[in-house]
Scaffold this active site. Structure first.
Site, PDB file in Angstrom:
ATOM      1  N   GLU A 167      14.606  17.109 -42.198  1.00  0.00           N
ATOM      2  CA  GLU A 167      14.878  17.838 -40.729  1.00  0.00           C
ATOM      3  C   GLU A 167      16.078  18.047 -40.357  1.00  0.00           C
ATOM      4  O   GLU A 167      16.648  17.330 -39.098  1.00  0.00           O
ATOM      5  CB  GLU A 167      13.812  16.966 -39.865  1.00  0.00           C
ATOM      6  CG  GLU A 167      12.550  16.775 -40.192  1.00  0.00           C
ATOM      7  CD  GLU A 167      11.529  16.157 -39.230  1.00  0.00           C
ATOM      8  OE1 GLU A 167      12.029  15.827 -38.019  1.00  0.00           O
ATOM      9  OE2 GLU A 167      10.306  16.444 -39.150  1.00  0.00           O
ATOM     10  N   GLU A 351       5.157  16.667 -44.027  1.00  0.00           N
ATOM     11  CA  GLU A 351       4.756  15.546 -42.824  1.00  0.00           C
ATOM     12  C   GLU A 351       3.770  16.557 -41.986  1.00  0.00           C
ATOM     13  O   GLU A 351       3.910  17.807 -41.864  1.00  0.00           O
ATOM     14  CB  GLU A 351       5.880  15.299 -41.963  1.00  0.00           C
ATOM     15  CG  GLU A 351       6.845  14.136 -42.553  1.00  0.00           C
ATOM     16  CD  GLU A 351       7.826  13.755 -41.394  1.00  0.00           C
ATOM     17  OE1 GLU A 351       7.784  13.991 -40.269  1.00  0.00           O
ATOM     18  OE2 GLU A 351       8.627  13.372 -41.895  1.00  0.00           O
TER      19      GLU A 351
HETATM   20  C1  FCB Z   1       9.378  13.874 -37.594  1.00  0.00           C
HETATM   21  C2  FCB Z   1      10.029  12.737 -38.284  1.00  0.00           C
HETATM   22  C3  FCB Z   1       9.493  11.365 -38.452  1.00  0.00           C
HETATM   23  C4  FCB Z   1       8.727  11.271 -37.080  1.00  0.00           C
HETATM   24  C5  FCB Z   1       7.758  12.214 -37.054  1.00  0.00           C
HETATM   25  C6  FCB Z   1       6.583  11.950 -35.953  1.00  0.00           C
HETATM   26  O1  FCB Z   1      10.296  14.710 -36.948  1.00  0.00           O
HETATM   27  O2  FCB Z   1      10.656  13.228 -39.685  1.00  0.00           O
HETATM   28  O3  FCB Z   1      10.308  10.371 -38.721  1.00  0.00           O
HETATM   29  O4  FCB Z   1       9.241  10.851 -36.161  1.00  0.00           O
HETATM   30  O5  FCB Z   1       8.425  13.389 -36.730  1.00  0.00           O
END
Ligand code: FCB
Length: 440
Positions: A167, A351
């Site tokens: 990210e 994610e």
């Molecule tokens: C993302 C992150 C992870 C976690 C989620 C909820 O931005 O990569 O570490 O905090 O959000």
């Protein structure tokens, strides 16, 4: 769950994701101090000043945790390697204990038939490098290249896939413009530099790994859909600018060797010298594109300084994070990444998940809201696949309840509940349902 494995293409990977600082317990195993340790210790930054010193004690309990991943029938495990665990000062001296730990962790995945999917940096910068300016210092690309060489020199022969940085938006904008994550800066010059250097470091790490003969290398972008608050040109332009600094800067840099023009009008004067000359490194060819997706923002024009916009409250149902549930944005991002950025290379959802105020009652956690969220987002992935998008995998965030950065241990994202006093793990209802879906 409303899906089964057979609803997805044959080789589709299902996995869970975690990150080092959020679960390992940073005080164990000779790791060096990171900027998250001191950011957390500074009043006002983190709920109850909590840090990752112990977290889920995954450092000692990783076999038990990987057993849970295997038992649910997942194919892959996305984890990260802590820079300060491997190189306590960020450069030079290697902490063998740290490298040995990732070596054991990798073998433990392979023994369980899990594909190791590594992220080299998930946010805990060694303090010694933060002292030198961290992401605002161009040299970080070289330091990161050296770290990559050390870690992947040891693990690279057994990785299924690797992404250098988790990210880039969070590493730069969230941490240097909004000041919400370590190092907690609020400075536009620092932001512009961090945004560019994070991509330069990404490209440098890709080159380093190619040099080691590695393949299946990608990048993990966090994408947030920007919805204009109304139909006016001003609102549309504001949302377009938000989209530019959140999404298009990073996807565009890595895949198209270009930054968005509307953004450069405001950010340009603060960019490092000759930034245009770095696209050869930044735009190194990638083998896959990772998308982390959680929510959207509703954007309105605002007074004050550039970028003259703000997020306003949206009308959709929200999670414990106060994030709106907007699955359509996931379909839209996949289609957009495919058409405008990553083109033919596989896309992975690296994610996706939600925080919920989960409680244990009679040894069970009923998190039906999470199951619903996962169902909706898997349906969104499926909708993109049905339109031809090359999505090859999906990772739920997260395996365990963990250290949710500035929100401490309060927000629970796990498929598995963690009691942070006793470290007892209790699989939630969503874990059992996910496992059932994967077995069908
Ligand atoms: C993302 C992150 C992870 C976690 C989620 C909820 O931005 O990569 O570490 O905090 O959000």
């Amino acid at each position: 769950m409303q899906f089964s494995r057979s609803d997805f293409p044959e080789e589709f990977l299902f996995g869970v994701a975690t990150s080092s600082y959020q679960i390992e317990g940073h005080k164990f195993g000779g790791a060096g101090e990171t900027h998250w340790d001191t950011f957390a210790r500074t009043p006002g930054n983190v709920v109850r000043n909590e840090d990752g010193a112990v977290a889920c004690d995954h450092y000692h309990r990783y076999t038990e945790d990987l057993d849970l991943v295997q038992a649910a029938g997942f194919d892959a495990y996305r984890f990260s390697t802590s820079w300060a665990r491997v190189m306590p000062e960020g450069r030079g001296q290697v902490n063998q204990e740290g490298l040995d730990y990732y070596d054991r962790l990798t073998d433990a995945m392979l023994e369980r038939g899990l594909k190791p999917c590594a992220t080299l940096y998930h946010w805990e910068l060694p303090s010694a490098l933060a002292d030198l300016g961290g992401w605002t210092n161009r040299d970080i690309a070289l330091w990161f290249g050296d770290f990559t060489e050390v870690v992947m020199g040891r693990l690279g022969d057994r990785m299924h896939s690797v992404a250098p940085i988790n990210e880039p938006w969070c590493v730069s904008w969230l941490s240097h413009f909004l000041g919400q994550h370590a190092p907690g800066k609020r400075d536009i010059r620092a932001t512009a530099r961090a945004m560019h250097h994070v991509l330069l470091a990404h490209g440098t790490a890709i080159q380093t790994m190619r040099g080691l003969g590695m393949s299946n290398l990608g990048c993990v972008f966090n994408c947030e859909w920007a919805t204009p608050t109304d139909d006016t040109d001003a609102a549309r332009e504001a949302a377009d600018l938000y989209d530019a600094y959140y999404n298009r800067f990073f996807l565009g840099g890595a895949f198209n060797k270009a930054y968005p023009e509307n953004l450069m009008r405001g950010l340009g004067p603060h960019m490092p010298k000759d930034w245009q000359e770095d696209f050869g490194v930044i735009g190194e060819k990638l083998d896959w594109c990772g998308i982390n997706y959680y929510t959207r923002s509703v954007i309105a024009p605002a007074g004050g300084g550039w970028p003259h916009l703000k997020s306003v409250e949206g009308s959709l149902p929200k999670t414990q994070m106060d994030w709106e549930v907007y699955p359509q944005g996931l379909t839209d991002f996949i289609m957009r990444a495919w058409r405008e950025y990553s083109c033919d290379v596989p896309i992975y959802i690296t994610e996706n998940g939600m925080a919920n105020a989960d409680v244990i009652i009679n040894d069970e956690v009923n998190d039906s809201a999470r199951t619903r969220y996962l169902n909706q987002h898997l349906a969104a992935v499926k909708a993109a696949i049905d339109q031809g998008a090359p999505v090859k995998g999906y990772f739920a965030w997260s395996l365990l309840d963990n250290y949710e950065w500035s929100l401490g241990y309060e927000k629970r994202f796990g498929l598995v509940h963690v009691d942070f006093e006793t470290q007892v793990r209790t699989p939630k209802d969503s874990y059992h349902r996910f496992a059932a879906a994967l077995s069908r």
